[in-house]
Scaffold this active site. Structure first.
Site, mmCIF file in Angstrom:
data_model
loop_
_atom_site.group_PDB
_atom_site.id
_atom_site.type_symbol
_atom_site.label_atom_id
_atom_site.label_comp_id
_atom_site.label_asym_id
_atom_site.label_seq_id
_atom_site.Cartn_x
_atom_site.Cartn_y
_atom_site.Cartn_z
ATOM 1 C CB CYS A 54 -11.586 15.284 9.459
ATOM 2 S SG CYS A 54 -13.157 14.292 10.020
ATOM 3 C CB CYS A 84 -1.044 -0.150 1.357
ATOM 4 S SG CYS A 84 -1.978 1.567 1.348
#
Length: 400
Positions: A353, A160
């Protein structure tokens, strides 16, 4: 008759970016949310989801006319029908930040009626190997991967690229019980902590480590490795610095830190108000409160309450000079915003966020006499559509 374009391939021109990691196109009067495309491109898009309403979702499976901002994704499973973890690997870093800036601007305009120019700032470290906390899922063969976009299907991985190497190497080469989640966190000392999450109703099992060390705001923080802490290694210190610059709590003043986590912003406020001031920190997570009390035990001006912010504020009668809040993705909500405004702080520093949630709460604050006077946005989640904002709201008579 209900429309269902699922599986249909559309040739279309991609329009502006939208919140959520896709762009908007229009076909036959319907909105198509297109992933893996960029504004201005001409693409073939395969419809992946259609509920028969005014919109459907699609993946760009072939680019007929490419944007100059398009790049080759560094991850081989970042394409259509594959891993759903990243949204913008096909865009250059500068283009990603520009797309996120447009999203923040659009949300503030649409939901709060504000015309605010936004620049998304880059954090040190680049686009890859920034993610220090990741939750993998395990497939039937015991290999860990990540889920496909809007799906429970597990996409197998050998790497990843946005995740730090230590977390990748601790999980992906191993075999795990099927149907579980595996969380990995690399802390500031480079130690990797891993736990298994067997499923609903079963307690997580620590596989390795468990107590992490993080550094920010001039302190070492010892905390639960898989509790809340910023994912990007530069984020916590950056946000603490901006919060401190904008909070400007006076010596001897009162301040609130809501959704306080382990007390990062409370520690900043405590240094500002000094021993004669008071900081009231509210956090719903018991382990976070316990860690917070231990980490800033030297700052006796901080008092803690464990509970839901909306419930705790019902009992508050003091009037803080400044309020800092860092709510979850859904935002603070009308009830909390109105209780903050009723307490009459001069300044509110809001760490967000999700730009849509921020815009909704900014609109509610505006209705109570608080105006957005400053905003900074940070690319704390490169390759994804997520963006972190810090907003300063000031009471009308105390501001401009």
């Amino acid at each position: 008759m209900t429309l269902d374009w699922t599986g249909r391939t559309l040739e279309l021109t991609v329009g502006p970016v939208a919140h959520g990691g896709h762009c908007v196109a229009r076909v036959d009067g319907r909105v198509v949310f297109v992933r893996h495309a960029l504004p201005g491109e001409r693409v073939l898009a395969e419809v992946t989801e259609d509920s028969g309403k005014s919109f459907c979702r699609a993946d760009a499976v072939q680019v007929l006319s490419a944007s100059p901002d398009r790049v080759e994704p560094p991850c081989p499973v970042a394409g259509p029908g594959l891993c759903g973890g990243c949204d913008w690997q096909h865009a250059s870093g500068s283009a990603q930040r520009e797309l996120k800036a447009r999203v923040v601007e659009e949300q503030l305009s649409r939901l709060a009626g504000l015309d605010v120019p936004v620049t998304v700032e880059e954090l040190p470290g680049g686009l890859l190997r920034w993610r220090t906390r990741v939750r993998f899922v395990t497939a039937a063969d015991g290999h860990a991967g990540l889920r496909a976009h809007r799906s429970h299907r597990v996409v197998p991985l050998t790497d990843c690229p946005i995740t730090v190497r230590g977390a990748v190497d601790a999980v992906l080469p191993e075999r795990w019980p099927a149907g579980e989640e595996v969380e990995a966190t690399e802390d500031a000392d480079g130690d990797v902590h891993v736990r298994r999450v067997p499923g609903r109703g079963r307690r997580p099992q620590q596989h390795r480590g468990g107590s992490a060390v993080q550094r920010a705001a001039g302190r070492d923080w010892r905390l639960a490795a898989h509790g809340f802490w910023q994912v990007h290694p530069e984020a916590a210190d950056t946000f603490a610095r901006v919060v401190g610059e904008w909070a400007q709590a006076s010596p001897g003043a009162r301040a609130w830190d809501l959704y306080a986590g382990v007390g990062l912003f409370a520690s900043v406020l405590a240094e500002q108000v000094g021993p004669s001031g008071r900081v009231f920190a509210v956090e719903s997570g018991r382990r976070a409160v316990s860690d917070g009390k231990a980490n800033i035990a030297d700052l006796r001006q901080v008092s803690w309450r464990c509970g839901q912010v909306e419930h705790v504020l019902r009992d508050r009668r003091d009037s803080p000079e400044v309020v800092v809040l860092d709510p979850p993705r859904k935002g603070a909500g009308r009830d909390v915003v109105e209780r903050i405004a009723a307490a009459g702080p001069e300044r509110v520093v809001y760490v967000a966020c999700d730009p849509a949630a921020l815009a909704r709460d900014v609109a509610t604050f505006a209705g109570r006499g608080y105006h957005l006077t400053r905003l900074r946005a940070f690319d704390a989640f490169p390759m994804t559509h997520h963006v972190e904002c810090v907003a300063l709201l000031e009471r009308a008579e105390a501001g401009r």
